[in-house]
Design a protein around this motif. Structure first.
Motif, PDB file in Angstrom:
ATOM      1  N   PHE A 150      16.836  25.916-101.042  1.00  0.00           N
ATOM      2  CA  PHE A 150      17.614  26.258-102.230  1.00  0.00           C
ATOM      3  C   PHE A 150      18.285  25.046-102.885  1.00  0.00           C
ATOM      4  O   PHE A 150      18.955  25.210-103.902  1.00  0.00           O
ATOM      5  CB  PHE A 150      18.682  27.301-101.880  1.00  0.00           C
ATOM      6  N   ASN A 151      18.151  23.871-102.304  1.00  0.00           N
ATOM      7  CA  ASN A 151      18.734  22.614-102.781  1.00  0.00           C
ATOM      8  C   ASN A 151      20.111  22.812-103.417  1.00  0.00           C
ATOM      9  O   ASN A 151      21.027  23.283-102.786  1.00  0.00           O
ATOM     10  CB  ASN A 151      17.750  21.850-103.673  1.00  0.00           C
ATOM     11  N   ILE A 152      20.276  22.508-104.703  1.00  0.00           N
ATOM     12  CA  ILE A 152      21.597  22.543-105.322  1.00  0.00           C
ATOM     13  C   ILE A 152      22.191  23.944-105.335  1.00  0.00           C
ATOM     14  O   ILE A 152      23.408  24.122-105.315  1.00  0.00           O
ATOM     15  CB  ILE A 152      21.531  21.977-106.763  1.00  0.00           C
ATOM     16  N   TRP A 153      21.345  24.970-105.339  1.00  0.00           N
ATOM     17  CA  TRP A 153      21.850  26.348-105.349  1.00  0.00           C
ATOM     18  C   TRP A 153      22.615  26.654-104.056  1.00  0.00           C
ATOM     19  O   TRP A 153      23.619  27.382-104.081  1.00  0.00           O
ATOM     20  CB  TRP A 153      20.713  27.344-105.539  1.00  0.00           C
ATOM     21  N   PHE A 154      22.162  26.105-102.941  1.00  0.00           N
ATOM     22  CA  PHE A 154      22.883  26.315-101.684  1.00  0.00           C
ATOM     23  C   PHE A 154      24.238  25.608-101.715  1.00  0.00           C
ATOM     24  O   PHE A 154      25.251  26.169-101.286  1.00  0.00           O
ATOM     25  CB  PHE A 154      22.060  25.812-100.499  1.00  0.00           C
ATOM     26  N   VAL A 155      24.275  24.397-102.239  1.00  0.00           N
ATOM     27  CA  VAL A 155      25.537  23.664-102.351  1.00  0.00           C
ATOM     28  C   VAL A 155      26.524  24.455-103.216  1.00  0.00           C
ATOM     29  O   VAL A 155      27.704  24.593-102.875  1.00  0.00           O
ATOM     30  CB  VAL A 155      25.294  22.267-102.942  1.00  0.00           C
ATOM     31  N   LEU A 156      26.033  24.979-104.324  1.00  0.00           N
ATOM     32  CA  LEU A 156      26.888  25.785-105.201  1.00  0.00           C
ATOM     33  C   LEU A 156      27.362  27.055-104.497  1.00  0.00           C
ATOM     34  O   LEU A 156      28.514  27.476-104.658  1.00  0.00           O
ATOM     35  CB  LEU A 156      26.127  26.149-106.477  1.00  0.00           C
ATOM     36  N   ALA A 157      26.462  27.688-103.737  1.00  0.00           N
ATOM     37  CA  ALA A 157      26.829  28.922-103.036  1.00  0.00           C
ATOM     38  C   ALA A 157      27.948  28.673-102.045  1.00  0.00           C
ATOM     39  O   ALA A 157      28.900  29.470-101.929  1.00  0.00           O
ATOM     40  CB  ALA A 157      25.606  29.499-102.326  1.00  0.00           C
ATOM     41  N   VAL A 158      27.882  27.568-101.324  1.00  0.00           N
ATOM     42  CA  VAL A 158      28.939  27.222-100.375  1.00  0.00           C
ATOM     43  C   VAL A 158      30.246  26.926-101.100  1.00  0.00           C
ATOM     44  O   VAL A 158      31.341  27.270-100.639  1.00  0.00           O
ATOM     45  CB  VAL A 158      28.510  26.022 -99.518  1.00  0.00           C
ATOM     46  N   ALA A 159      30.140  26.320-102.280  1.00  0.00           N
ATOM     47  CA  ALA A 159      31.333  25.911-103.026  1.00  0.00           C
ATOM     48  C   ALA A 159      31.953  27.035-103.843  1.00  0.00           C
ATOM     49  O   ALA A 159      33.039  26.860-104.407  1.00  0.00           O
ATOM     50  CB  ALA A 159      30.980  24.752-103.953  1.00  0.00           C
ATOM     51  N   ALA A 160      31.304  28.181-103.915  1.00  0.00           N
ATOM     52  CA  ALA A 160      31.743  29.242-104.829  1.00  0.00           C
ATOM     53  C   ALA A 160      33.187  29.675-104.578  1.00  0.00           C
ATOM     54  O   ALA A 160      34.008  29.710-105.508  1.00  0.00           O
ATOM     55  CB  ALA A 160      30.804  30.442-104.715  1.00  0.00           C
ATOM     56  N   LEU A 161      33.526  30.023-103.353  1.00  0.00           N
ATOM     57  CA  LEU A 161      34.875  30.509-103.064  1.00  0.00           C
ATOM     58  C   LEU A 161      35.932  29.432-103.267  1.00  0.00           C
ATOM     59  O   LEU A 161      36.970  29.700-103.904  1.00  0.00           O
ATOM     60  CB  LEU A 161      34.946  31.083-101.655  1.00  0.00           C
ATOM     61  N   TYR A 181      19.650  36.036 -99.068  1.00  0.00           N
ATOM     62  CA  TYR A 181      19.233  35.242-100.229  1.00  0.00           C
ATOM     63  C   TYR A 181      19.822  35.761-101.546  1.00  0.00           C
ATOM     64  O   TYR A 181      20.255  34.970-102.388  1.00  0.00           O
ATOM     65  CB  TYR A 181      17.709  35.191-100.319  1.00  0.00           C
ATOM     66  N   PRO A 182      19.848  37.081-101.794  1.00  0.00           N
ATOM     67  CA  PRO A 182      20.460  37.533-103.053  1.00  0.00           C
ATOM     68  C   PRO A 182      21.943  37.171-103.149  1.00  0.00           C
ATOM     69  O   PRO A 182      22.426  36.815-104.232  1.00  0.00           O
ATOM     70  CB  PRO A 182      20.263  39.052-103.009  1.00  0.00           C
ATOM     71  N   ALA A 183      22.662  37.265-102.031  1.00  0.00           N
ATOM     72  CA  ALA A 183      24.078  36.901-102.034  1.00  0.00           C
ATOM     73  C   ALA A 183      24.250  35.409-102.269  1.00  0.00           C
ATOM     74  O   ALA A 183      25.188  34.980-102.954  1.00  0.00           O
ATOM     75  CB  ALA A 183      24.734  37.323-100.712  1.00  0.00           C
ATOM     76  N   LEU A 184      23.358  34.609-101.701  1.00  0.00           N
ATOM     77  CA  LEU A 184      23.392  33.168-101.939  1.00  0.00           C
ATOM     78  C   LEU A 184      23.200  32.872-103.427  1.00  0.00           C
ATOM     79  O   LEU A 184      23.937  32.072-104.018  1.00  0.00           O
ATOM     80  CB  LEU A 184      22.303  32.479-101.102  1.00  0.00           C
ATOM     81  N   ALA A 185      22.197  33.515-104.023  1.00  0.00           N
ATOM     82  CA  ALA A 185      21.937  33.286-105.450  1.00  0.00           C
ATOM     83  C   ALA A 185      23.116  33.732-106.306  1.00  0.00           C
ATOM     84  O   ALA A 185      23.457  33.074-107.300  1.00  0.00           O
ATOM     85  CB  ALA A 185      20.662  34.028-105.867  1.00  0.00           C
ATOM     86  N   LEU A 186      23.751  34.836-105.937  1.00  0.00           N
ATOM     87  CA  LEU A 186      24.919  35.313-106.680  1.00  0.00           C
ATOM     88  C   LEU A 186      26.066  34.317-106.576  1.00  0.00           C
ATOM     89  O   LEU A 186      26.704  33.969-107.581  1.00  0.00           O
ATOM     90  CB  LEU A 186      25.363  36.680-106.150  1.00  0.00           C
ATOM     91  N   ASN A 187      26.358  33.850-105.367  1.00  0.00           N
ATOM     92  CA  ASN A 187      27.419  32.858-105.194  1.00  0.00           C
ATOM     93  C   ASN A 187      27.141  31.603-106.010  1.00  0.00           C
ATOM     94  O   ASN A 187      28.033  31.062-106.677  1.00  0.00           O
ATOM     95  CB  ASN A 187      27.563  32.485-103.714  1.00  0.00           C
ATOM     96  N   ALA A 188      25.901  31.131-105.953  1.00  0.00           N
ATOM     97  CA  ALA A 188      25.537  29.922-106.696  1.00  0.00           C
ATOM     98  C   ALA A 188      25.722  30.119-108.194  1.00  0.00           C
ATOM     99  O   ALA A 188      26.226  29.237-108.895  1.00  0.00           O
ATOM    100  CB  ALA A 188      24.093  29.542-106.375  1.00  0.00           C
ATOM    101  N   ALA A 189      25.317  31.279-108.685  1.00  0.00           N
ATOM    102  CA  ALA A 189      25.449  31.567-110.108  1.00  0.00           C
ATOM    103  C   ALA A 189      26.914  31.615-110.530  1.00  0.00           C
ATOM    104  O   ALA A 189      27.295  31.090-111.588  1.00  0.00           O
ATOM    105  CB  ALA A 189      24.752  32.885-110.439  1.00  0.00           C
TER     106      ALA A 189
END
Length: 856
Positions: free
Chosen positions: A560-571, A624-632
């Motif tokens: 997920f490259n940058i999307w994973f980083v964003l997902a972790v940073a969401a909260l 994966y859907p939750a990861l994509a939501l967090n990243a978005a």
């Protein structure tokens, strides 16, 4: 005597529509009244700057009042909140007394204001509330020209049950800011002597939007007599106390018209709740329309179905092979399907076998065609689930968040693997999307039962642990239930009960189907949990290998490259925004608590599985859907901060074109990396799906021939890739674990599919090798082998490809030599341009289907 009742016209307030008044519309209709309402033009218009309080008043006059009054009708005008301003202007000069003086028939016989704002001519709502909008009103939200209320439950619906409040919130829309800031150009009707004794005010004591003391102050400032009716209610008594409000309005209408009340309910003559203003069709509220999103999702998933390699041998041996057995009568069997252990659901297999069998009813059916047809259907189902979650994200959060969610889903290698995989974790991913969408979507009421049902389906038929993803949503429901009144608490219990009952029905269905195949009472989901958690020493998933705690971090970065980083940073980003940002967050009607709930499943799942010793990539599929939501959500927060134009802040000093360039480089760079990895995976590891193609034309081999697998046994795609009657067999290699056996093909006296309930020999749950699983090499008509240049042969793993005296090469496809390829080449596709240093190039071996030579 026929009684002619007056027509009741309802003018909604800002952000509201006739939908919110349906309870009193229905109740008054049952009393015999004709009820008319409409959506104001200032509600979510395509061009907000064109709409003011005066254009709203003109619309009410032209579209609602004039047609009724010109027909000689008597009207009771009911106005809520802001509707009291524009409605009051529209009614000016239209009282029955004033119209009689002009020789005109009909007229407005009374005015009813519900928690309304009373302003003199030349004033606006903004002026009436102190010269600036209240803190709970967010200007230029969700975009410029509109005004919204991010926390409507606290403001409008503080006396409603959570379910009813959620339903009401779902129908709110932004209002044109100019409608609330523009002064009126006419006297309000309530100031006319024609309404003396005919003006009533519904005072709401618990109103958080327009407090009771503000209502009292406005009434006193008019210097007029009012018929005040007290309601112990919030700003919306038409929702919290519809019966009392309807009774009050009916009593006033009776008094003002002089009509005697009927002794029996009258048949309503008309209930019109969906009148729409005559304006151009507004633009779609979606950045991408749902049907367009579906096509995009489906196309991406179809590419995965066509080209994604099978990455996990569990998919082949635990799912494709049992499905092949049901459809074609033979297949390979793992120990998990032995009735002694029974940790795989036959219900899940039956569903896919039915899909494959349907393909056999269509023209030009082949076994390979069945394989891909099942994949196509999985891609279709996945696209439907993705689209549903996309719709909910768009409606509950923001169209831009939905668009980012779409990008994260279609351009990520992780979804390329998961979207069309025949794995319970992929199935759980589908139901997770449906379950999250149900819990997130409060439009039309809380959907607790639906959410529980979808998560239960994924857990019972797919993977039981996926139910854990519902925990944050269930906690949210419990919190709201505990904070609600008795009736709302009972409603919550009933929603939970419906969800649990529907889940138990699914469990019963699974119990009956799997019980039919195993010929014994087995609760497969429970068996899976017991095996994975309570197996004891020498058993359980750990015997198949363990990984460090950071395995999933590395894996998700790759997929997920940058999307994973964003997902972790969401909260953290969300918390920082709430603590330090003065500007409101664009989030529609979602409160801070709800945003945290939406983000929680990803963190919960990552934490649970990071600390499990045995780790596999597919264990992440459900999240994966939750990861994509967090990243978005994280990207949306960053762009909102980055897009600020205040020159006093350093962000505001950056030229807009430079901001656009920076964002474009990051987003498109992420997309490019994702696509490069997807193509890199396909080009490196797709050979096992291709080498069996020469067998499909019927000119090679015959039924009964064996295709043998040695050290490459775990790359075998499935028996669907072999012609009917041709079977996969294993020869001895350096591997020392337990290989699959074969489902029993006993027929006479054993009933249907005896291999599902006959206990196979040599099976165990300790990965202990069983020598009976091997055949002699001399019995092999075909052989699959891989050769890497420079690799070392051994006695059990010779280079069969180089044994040209014994074997002919039927089909050979390039296969990545991971041991000699650098990390960059293993990670993504990288072209072998002449200027690329040798250490960064990809190195290749051959994955081949061999045929034994016929000796003279």
């Amino acid at each position: 005597m026929t009684i002619t009742l007056p027509t009741i016209v309802i003018v909604p307030g800002a952000w509201h529509s006739p939908y919110h008044f349906r309870d009193i519309i229905t109740t008054l209709g049952k009393r015999g009244y004709t009820v008319v309402s409409t959506t104001l033009p200032s509600l979510d218009p395509p061009s907000p700057a064109e709409h003011t309080v005066n254009t709203d008043a003109a619309f009410i006059r032209a579209e609602l009042l004039d047609p009724l009054l010109s027909a000689g009708k008597e009207v009771v005008l009911v106005m809520h909140s802001y509707g009291g301003i524009c409605g009051g202007v529209a009614a000016n000069g239209q009282s029955r007394a004033e119209r009689e003086e002009k020789g005109e028939k009909g007229g407005i016989i009374g005015l009813v204001f519900i928690a309304s704002i009373l302003t003199p001519m030349g004033a606006s709502l903004e002026m009436a509330v102190g010269g600036e909008f209240a803190p709970w009103m967010h200007v230029d939200s969700p975009k410029a020209g509109y005004i919204s209320v991010p926390k409507p439950i606290e403001v409008f619906y503080n006396d409603l049950s959570p379910s009813k409040a959620a339903e009401a919130v779902g129908e709110l829309k932004p209002t044109a800011t100019t409608a609330l800031s523009t002064p009126t150009e006419s006297e309000p009707a309530w100031a006319s002597p024609g309404f003396n004794g005919r003006r009533a005010y519904m005072r709401c004591a618990e109103d958080a939007c327009l407090p009771h003391f503000a209502q009292d102050g406005m009434l006193a400032s008019t210097g007029l007599e009012w018929d005040v009716h007290n309601f112990n209610a919030g700003h919306s008594p038409f929702l919290s106390q519809p019966e009392k409000l309807s009774e009050t309005i009916a009593a006033l209408a009776t008094k003002w018209s002089g009509s005697a009340p009927s002794s029996r309910p009258l048949k309503p003559t008309e209930v019109k709740v969906d009148a729409k203003p005559k304006q151009k069709k507004p633009p779609t509220p979606f950045a991408v329309k749902p049907i367009g999103a579906f096509y995009v999702f489906f196309f991406a998933n179809l590419l995965a179905a066509l080209f994604a390699p099978i990455q996990d041998c569990d998919e082949t041996f635990n799912y494709w092979e049992p499905t092949h057995y049901l459809s074609h009568g033979y297949g390979l069997q793992t120990w998990e399907y032995s009735p002694e252990y029974a940790i795989r659901s036959w219900t899940y297999i039956v569903i896919h076998a039915l899909i494959g069998s349907f393909r056999r009813l269509l023209p030009f059916s082949t076994k390979v065609g069945e394989f891909y047809f099942i994949r196509y259907v999985l891609a279709f189902i996945c696209a439907i689930c993705q689209t549903q979650m996309f719709r909910v994200i768009n409606g509950i959060l923001n169209p831009r968040v939905a668009l980012f969610f779409l990008f994260a889903m279609i351009f990520s290698p992780g979804m390329f693997h998961a979207s069309a995989s025949f794995l319970p974790s992929s199935f759980a991913m589908y139901t997770t999307m449906l379950g999250m969408a149900a819990f997130m979507n409060w439009k039309g009421g809380l959907k607790t039962a639906q959410g529980i049902f979808f998560f239960a389906v994924g857990g019972i038929l797919g993977w039981p642990f996926a139910i854990a993803l519902s925990a944050p949503f269930l906690l949210e429901e419990v919190i709201f239930a505990c904070l609600s009144n008795k009736d709302a608490f009972i409603d919550a219990i009933m929603r939970f009960a419906r969800g649990v009952v529907s889940s138990l029905l699914v469990l019963l269905f699974e119990f009956l189907i799997s019980g039919f195949f195993y010929k014994r009472m087995e609760l497969v989901p429970l068996n899976i949990i017991l095996y994975n958690i309570f197996s004891g020493p020498g058993r359980g998933p750990e015997i198949y290998g363990t990984e460090p705690w950071h395995f999933y971090i590395r894996n998700l970065l790759l997929n997920f490259n940058i999307w994973f980083v964003l997902a972790v940073a969401a909260l953290p980003l969300f918390i920082i925004q709430k603590l330090f940002s003065r500007s409101p967050h664009e989030g529609g009607t979602v409160t801070g608590l709800r945003s945290i709930i939406f983000m929680s499943p990803f963190y919960l799942w990552l934490a649970i599985f990071s600390f499990q010793p045995h780790k596999e990539e597919r264990f992440m599929y459900p999240v994966y859907p939750a990861l994509a939501l967090n990243a978005a959500m994280a990207l949306h927060i960053l762009l909102a901060a980055f897009g600020q134009s205040d020159p006093k802040k350093w962000v505001g000093k950056i030229p807009p074109y430079l901001k656009l360039a920076i964002v474009a480089v990051i987003v498109w760079g992420s997309i490019d990396i994702g696509l490069a990895r997807i193509y890199g995976i396909y080009s490196a590891y797709s050979a096992p799906l291709k080498i069996y193609e020469p067998l499909q034309n019927g000119t090679l081999g015959s039924p009964g021939d064996s295709v043998c697998l040695g050290k490459e046994w775990y790359r075998f795609p499935s028996s669907y890739h072999l012609p009917n009657g041709m079977k996969a067999k294993f020869i001895k290699s350096e591997f020392r674990g337990l290989l699959p056996g074969e489902f029993s093909v006993a027929k006479t006296g054993f009933g249907l599919w005896p291999g599902a309930w006959l206990v196979p020999s040599g099976m165990n749950d300790q990965n202990i090798e069983d020598m009976s699983k091997y055949v002699d090499l001399q019995t092999c008509k075909f052989l699959v082998d891989t050769y890497y240049p420079g690799s070392q042969a051994s006695e059990l793993e010779p280079h069969y490809i180089q044994d040209i005296e014994t074997w002919d090469q039927v089909s050979c496809i390039d296969f990545l030599d991971a041991s000699k390829t650098a990390v960059l080449g293993r990670t993504i596709w990288f072209p072998n341009f002449p200027f690329v240093p040798e250490k960064f190039r990809r190195h290749w071996g051959k994955h081949c289907l061999l045929q034994r030579k016929v000796k003279n």
